[in-house]
Design a protein around this motif. Structure first.
Motif, PDB file in Angstrom:
ATOM      1  N   ILE A  80       0.851  -1.191   0.000  1.00  0.00           N
ATOM      2  CA  ILE A  80       0.000   0.000   0.000  1.00  0.00           C
ATOM      3  C   ILE A  80       0.885   1.239   0.000  1.00  0.00           C
ATOM      4  CG2 ILE A  80      -1.737   1.310   1.288  1.00  0.00           C
ATOM      5  CD1 ILE A  80      -2.707  -1.327   2.484  1.00  0.00           C
ATOM      6  N   ILE A  81       0.585   2.190  -0.879  1.00  0.00           N
ATOM      7  CA  ILE A  81       1.286   3.472  -0.829  1.00  0.00           C
ATOM      8  C   ILE A  81       0.265   4.583  -0.598  1.00  0.00           C
ATOM      9  CG2 ILE A  81       3.029   2.627  -2.441  1.00  0.00           C
ATOM     10  CD1 ILE A  81       1.898   4.838  -4.405  1.00  0.00           C
ATOM     11  N   THR A  82       0.678   5.605   0.136  1.00  0.00           N
ATOM     12  CA  THR A  82      -0.115   6.830   0.209  1.00  0.00           C
ATOM     13  C   THR A  82       0.658   7.906  -0.538  1.00  0.00           C
ATOM     14  OG1 THR A  82       0.828   7.817   2.215  1.00  0.00           O
ATOM     15  CG2 THR A  82      -0.874   6.133   2.511  1.00  0.00           C
ATOM     16  N   THR A  83      -0.051   8.717  -1.295  1.00  0.00           N
ATOM     17  CA  THR A  83       0.609   9.716  -2.130  1.00  0.00           C
ATOM     18  C   THR A  83      -0.348  10.848  -2.456  1.00  0.00           C
ATOM     19  OG1 THR A  83       1.780  10.063  -4.243  1.00  0.00           O
ATOM     20  CG2 THR A  83      -0.012   8.456  -4.239  1.00  0.00           C
ATOM     21  N   ARG A  84       0.201  11.986  -2.818  1.00  0.00           N
ATOM     22  CA  ARG A  84      -0.618  13.094  -3.320  1.00  0.00           C
ATOM     23  C   ARG A  84      -0.755  13.038  -4.836  1.00  0.00           C
ATOM     24  NH1 ARG A  84       1.229  18.373   0.194  1.00  0.00           N
ATOM     25  NH2 ARG A  84       1.679  17.294   2.138  1.00  0.00           N
ATOM     26  N   ASP A  85      -0.012  12.130  -5.445  1.00  0.00           N
ATOM     27  CA  ASP A  85       0.128  12.105  -6.902  1.00  0.00           C
ATOM     28  C   ASP A  85      -0.616  10.911  -7.495  1.00  0.00           C
ATOM     29  OD1 ASP A  85       0.911  12.257  -9.511  1.00  0.00           O
ATOM     30  OD2 ASP A  85       3.056  12.483  -9.092  1.00  0.00           O
ATOM     31  N   GLU A  86      -1.776  11.164  -8.077  1.00  0.00           N
ATOM     32  CA  GLU A  86      -2.544  10.082  -8.692  1.00  0.00           C
ATOM     33  C   GLU A  86      -1.764   9.440  -9.833  1.00  0.00           C
ATOM     34  OE1 GLU A  86      -6.872   9.266 -10.867  1.00  0.00           O
ATOM     35  OE2 GLU A  86      -5.973  11.276 -10.847  1.00  0.00           O
ATOM     36  N   ARG A  87      -0.927  10.233 -10.506  1.00  0.00           N
ATOM     37  CA  ARG A  87      -0.145   9.711 -11.626  1.00  0.00           C
ATOM     38  C   ARG A  87       0.741   8.557 -11.185  1.00  0.00           C
ATOM     39  NH1 ARG A  87      -0.418   8.377 -16.597  1.00  0.00           N
ATOM     40  NH2 ARG A  87       1.618   8.122 -17.545  1.00  0.00           N
ATOM     41  N   LEU A  88       1.282   8.645  -9.991  1.00  0.00           N
ATOM     42  CA  LEU A  88       2.127   7.587  -9.454  1.00  0.00           C
ATOM     43  C   LEU A  88       1.336   6.284  -9.322  1.00  0.00           C
ATOM     44  CD1 LEU A  88       5.088   7.446  -8.452  1.00  0.00           C
ATOM     45  CD2 LEU A  88       4.205   7.759  -6.147  1.00  0.00           C
TER      46      LEU A  88
END
Length: 666
Positions: free
Chosen positions: A325-333
């Motif tokens: 699971i990753i949390t990110t601000r970047d949907e592209r990632l």
């Protein structure tokens, strides 16, 4: 004793999560040693008596105290368990202290539950000895029999036809579920309004041999980390290896990713962890040591593919059933790495936002009397952003109404620094083109249709970027309308204000009334100004010094709405791409204005009689709206406007001549 237990239960002041009761000669150096290790490895605080305290005839006061201070008990009933009077005393005390359902787990280890229940088999011989030994206190023996019957009737686990590893996994899972069912790592205030609930959790726990990559994304402060911790607390018991790695972005910027790799690998490599010399070695060991293990790995706050590749580049790095699971601000990632499951975290609704604010401002779920309207002002400012609600709530805790009002006034003038710094992280990592696009949207284009926004940005030499900014959670695109969270917009305003805190004329963009009036009255404009947008609610007259426009040689965007100026601008910058100036008070545009770059001209309700002479070339103009310009007498020569797409002359009642070249427009 019962009342003491109830008090402990009510306040949850446990010294141990679980108490182990067992017969040492049967299990201490085999089954129990492995069980104790797994419980400790799962961060379950476990009491197991010291082997040096060899069993006597009477249970010690220390053990009795440990039973009272334990939340749960595991009773391992082995063939020789009943031969120990110590074990039987211990069992009796456990049952006395833990009357509530589901807090005692019997494990039938190489014994038949019916033999325990009826004291038959090996248990019969043990009790024959006890009845001889304690013939003067036969009531004690009866209590022991009753305790064994009672524990045998509880729902438990049987070692028959079950390998020890699986049996231990089930025991640890049972304890974990009891101890962590309320997500003890998370304060209840953090869970208000969280929508990542049972449905999503069930999706993650759906039995499968596939390795799954999951992305949780959204803007800064929206609650991604809280959700990730909730997931980790809820499902980690189902994995051989589980690890929550916080602040990956920050560790990467500080060249400390190898420290996070060691955190993941240390339970496996143990003392060999020193062999992880750098990030490349860390990546090698992750691939080779975790490929046959069921792993739950959470990478919190990832903002670059290079970071993800140090921990989880390929699915075959992990064993069957693993979840990354990753949390990110970047949907592209999330899209780039083809993550099968993706969750966008949304802001809180009004009711949940008010509750979260109140929990921090009053330590209650609802505002105190007399504070409701003020609370709603703070909640409206936060716009459903959990981090902002918590910070703002804490800032007014135990303050009076006057202090609340002062805090609100300060907030309207300057954003809360902690909120600002958190949101600005995403902006700081943009390239210059996307920074300019973001600021242009915040100041001038929020709320417009996407195709219109793109057209305006293109005309100002700002190409692409909208989709990238949406993916990075800085912009939204709902119903084809480009928008952004109010706090994100406030952040943009603050970024530009900090370009020149004291003098607005030194800033790149102006959209606040007082700043614009200051620049135009005091003639403090500079070549740094790229855009101006001023919209009054009602029609106003203004006494501007329009000489200020002569200094704005890089002005691309100019919007003036509901303002009638007394002076006539003698100069407009030739750099202009977009002009929207309603109620323009002059009969003519400045004679030296060369609108070669102009893409859109909207001058509704103007006093214009004509625009420019026939020699003026407008190769880029696409939109001309002069509606309700009642003095307009003639149109320009359309031959010089080959790209014109929109022409609005509604309400131009004195228009007497339309240039015949209009028929050649495509």
């Amino acid at each position: 004793m019962a009342s003491g237990t109830q008090r402990a239960s009510a306040s949850h002041q446990w010294n141990y999560d679980v108490f182990l009761s067992f017969r040492g000669v049967d299990t201490r150096n085999s089954f129990l040693s492995h069980l104790y290790h797994e419980l400790q490895h799962s961060c379950i605080k476990t009491f197991m008596d010291d082997p040096e305290l060899e069993r006597g005839t009477t249970i010690s006061s220390e053990l009795f105290k440990a039973i009272q201070e334990s939340r749960l008990a595991i009773v391992v009933l082995s063939p020789n368990y009943a031969s120990s009077s110590w074990c039987l005393d211990e069992l009796t005390k456990i049952l006395q202290c833990m009357k509530s359902n589901g807090t005692v787990l019997p494990v039938f280890y190489n014994v038949d539950p019916s033999n325990v229940r009826k004291q038959s088999g090996s248990f019969a011989g043990a009790f024959a000895e006890h009845e001889k030994r304690f013939r003067e206190d036969i009531e004690k023996v009866k209590r022991w029999r009753a305790a064994l019957t009672e524990v045998a009737n509880l729902s438990g686990l049987d070692s028959k036809n079950e390998c020890e590893r699986k049996l231990i996994e089930k025991i640890v899972e049972w304890v974990w579920g009891k101890v962590h069912r309320t997500f003890k790592l998370l304060d209840s205030t953090e869970l208000v309004g969280i929508k990542f609930t049972r449905e999503q959790m069930d999706l993650l726990l759906d039995p499968t041999d596939d390795v799954r990559f999951v992305g949780i994304w959204g803007m800064g402060g929206i609650g991604k980390t809280t959700i990730a911790r909730l997931v980790h607390e809820s499902i980690s018991i189902h994995f051989e290896v589980s690890c929550f790695l916080a602040n990956v972005r920050e560790a990467s910027e500080g060249n400390r990713l190898v420290d996070l790799q060691k955190q993941l690998l240390s339970p496996i490599l143990k003392e060999k962890i020193t062999r992880v010399l750098n990030e490349d070695w860390g990546t090698y060991f992750i691939k080779t040591c975790l490929c046959n293990k069921k792993v739950l790995l959470i990478l919190d706050d990832v903002n670059a593919s290079s970071q993800l590749e140090k921990f989880a580049k390929e699915k075959d790095w992990f064993g069957k059933g693993s979840i990354i699971i990753i949390t990110t601000r970047d949907e592209r990632l999330v899209k780039k790495h083809d993550m099968e499951i993706s969750f966008k975290v949304e802001g809180l609704g009004d009711d949940d936002a008010l509750e979260l604010f109140s929990r921090n401002a009053f330590k209650k779920i609802y505002p105190e009397e007399g504070f409701l309207e003020l609370s709603r002002c703070f909640v409206n400012y936060a716009g459903g952003l959990p981090l902002a609600l918590k910070i703002l709530g804490c800032s007014v805790y135990k303050r009076d109404r006057d202090e609340w009002k002062n805090e609100l006034d300060k907030l309207r003038k300057n954003p809360e620094a902690e909120i600002f710094d958190l949101l600005k992280i995403s902006y700081d990592r943009l390239d210059e083109m996307n920074k300019n696009i973001f600021l242009d949207v915040a100041f001038f284009l929020k709320g417009k249709k996407k195709n219109k926004v793109i057209e305006i940005l293109d005309s100002c030499d700002r190409y692409g970027g909208i989709n990238a900014l949406v993916e990075k959670s800085l912009l939204t695109n709902d119903g084809n309308i480009v928008g952004m969270h109010d706090l994100i917009q406030e952040m943009a305003f603050e970024i530009v204000r900090k370009e020149s805190p004291g003098e607005p004329g030194e800033r790149s963009r102006l959209c606040h009334r007082n700043d614009i009036i200051h620049v135009l009255i005091n003639n403090t404009a500079t070549n740094k100004i790229q855009g101006i947008a001023l919209s009054m609610r009602e029609l106003e007259k203004a006494n501007w010094n329009c000489e200020a426009f002569s200094k704005m040689i890089n002005l691309k965007f100019l919007k003036v709405d509901n303002v009638i100026i007394s002076s006539i601008p003698r100069i407009l910058p030739n750099s202009l791409r977009i002009v929207k100036w309603n109620w323009y008070s002059s009969r003519y545009l400045p004679s030296n204005f060369q609108p070669n770059n102009l893409v859109s001209l909207e001058m509704q309700g103007s006093q214009l009689v004509r625009l420019w002479d026939e020699r003026t070339d407008l190769p880029n103009l696409k939109c001309m709206d002069l509606s309700w310009s009642r003095n307009l007498a003639t149109t320009p020569n359309f031959t010089s406007i080959p790209k014109l797409q929109v022409l609005n002359l509604k309400g131009c009642e004195n228009l007497v001549q339309i240039h015949p070249s209009i028929v050649f427009l495509k």
